[in-house]
Motif scaffolding. Structure first.
Motif, PDB file in Angstrom:
ATOM      1  N   UNK A 177       8.896  -2.387 -10.426  1.00 32.63           N
ATOM      2  CA  UNK A 177       7.470  -2.300 -10.722  1.00 32.63           C
ATOM      3  C   UNK A 177       6.734  -3.593 -10.366  1.00 32.63           C
ATOM      4  N   UNK A 178       7.380  -4.731 -10.578  1.00 32.68           N
ATOM      5  CA  UNK A 178       6.761  -5.998 -10.224  1.00 32.68           C
ATOM      6  C   UNK A 178       6.657  -6.123  -8.702  1.00 32.68           C
ATOM      7  N   UNK A 179       7.655  -5.623  -7.979  1.00 28.59           N
ATOM      8  CA  UNK A 179       7.629  -5.701  -6.517  1.00 28.59           C
ATOM      9  C   UNK A 179       6.498  -4.866  -5.933  1.00 28.59           C
ATOM     10  N   UNK A 180       6.092  -3.813  -6.623  1.00 23.67           N
ATOM     11  CA  UNK A 180       4.993  -2.986  -6.132  1.00 23.67           C
ATOM     12  C   UNK A 180       3.658  -3.726  -6.139  1.00 23.67           C
ATOM     13  N   UNK A 181       3.564  -4.832  -6.886  1.00 25.21           N
ATOM     14  CA  UNK A 181       2.326  -5.611  -6.895  1.00 25.21           C
ATOM     15  C   UNK A 181       2.142  -6.381  -5.598  1.00 25.21           C
ATOM     16  N   UNK A 182       3.232  -6.643  -4.888  1.00 25.76           N
ATOM     17  CA  UNK A 182       3.150  -7.382  -3.636  1.00 25.76           C
ATOM     18  C   UNK A 182       3.127  -8.890  -3.807  1.00 25.76           C
ATOM     19  N   UNK A 183       3.200  -9.368  -5.032  1.00 30.70           N
ATOM     20  CA  UNK A 183       3.175 -10.805  -5.293  1.00 30.70           C
ATOM     21  C   UNK A 183       4.608 -11.325  -5.345  1.00 30.70           C
ATOM     22  N   UNK A 184       4.974 -12.157  -4.373  1.00 37.42           N
ATOM     23  CA  UNK A 184       6.348 -12.657  -4.303  1.00 37.42           C
ATOM     24  C   UNK A 184       6.672 -13.634  -5.426  1.00 37.42           C
TER      25      UNK A 184
END
Length: 72
Positions: A38-45
């Protein structure tokens, strides 16, 4: 509990006592994988890096607390 240690084979007792702990740690790892997804879906590395660094630390702390919580 004393009867369990007195009469049962060591491997069976160890498995019976350790199995809930192992299931708990596996469940925590699945939650960490879901969090990462879910955090990866934000696009913020930076957020993904934080989860990646925090997950093993969290798992280590759970392992240490299981040692003391279970009387190891």
């Amino acid at each position: 509990m004393d009867e369990l240690f007195a009469k049962a084979p060591i491997k069976k007792v160890y498995f019976k006592l350790a199995f809930p702990v192992v299931l708990g740690m596996i469940t925590t790892m699945i939650y960490n994988l879901a969090d990462t997804m879910f955090v990866a879906k934000t696009g913020n590395t930076d957020l993904v890096a934080g989860v990646t660094i925090g997950a093993p630390l969290f798992t280590f702390l759970i392992a240490v607390s299981d040692i003391f919580g279970l009387g190891g």
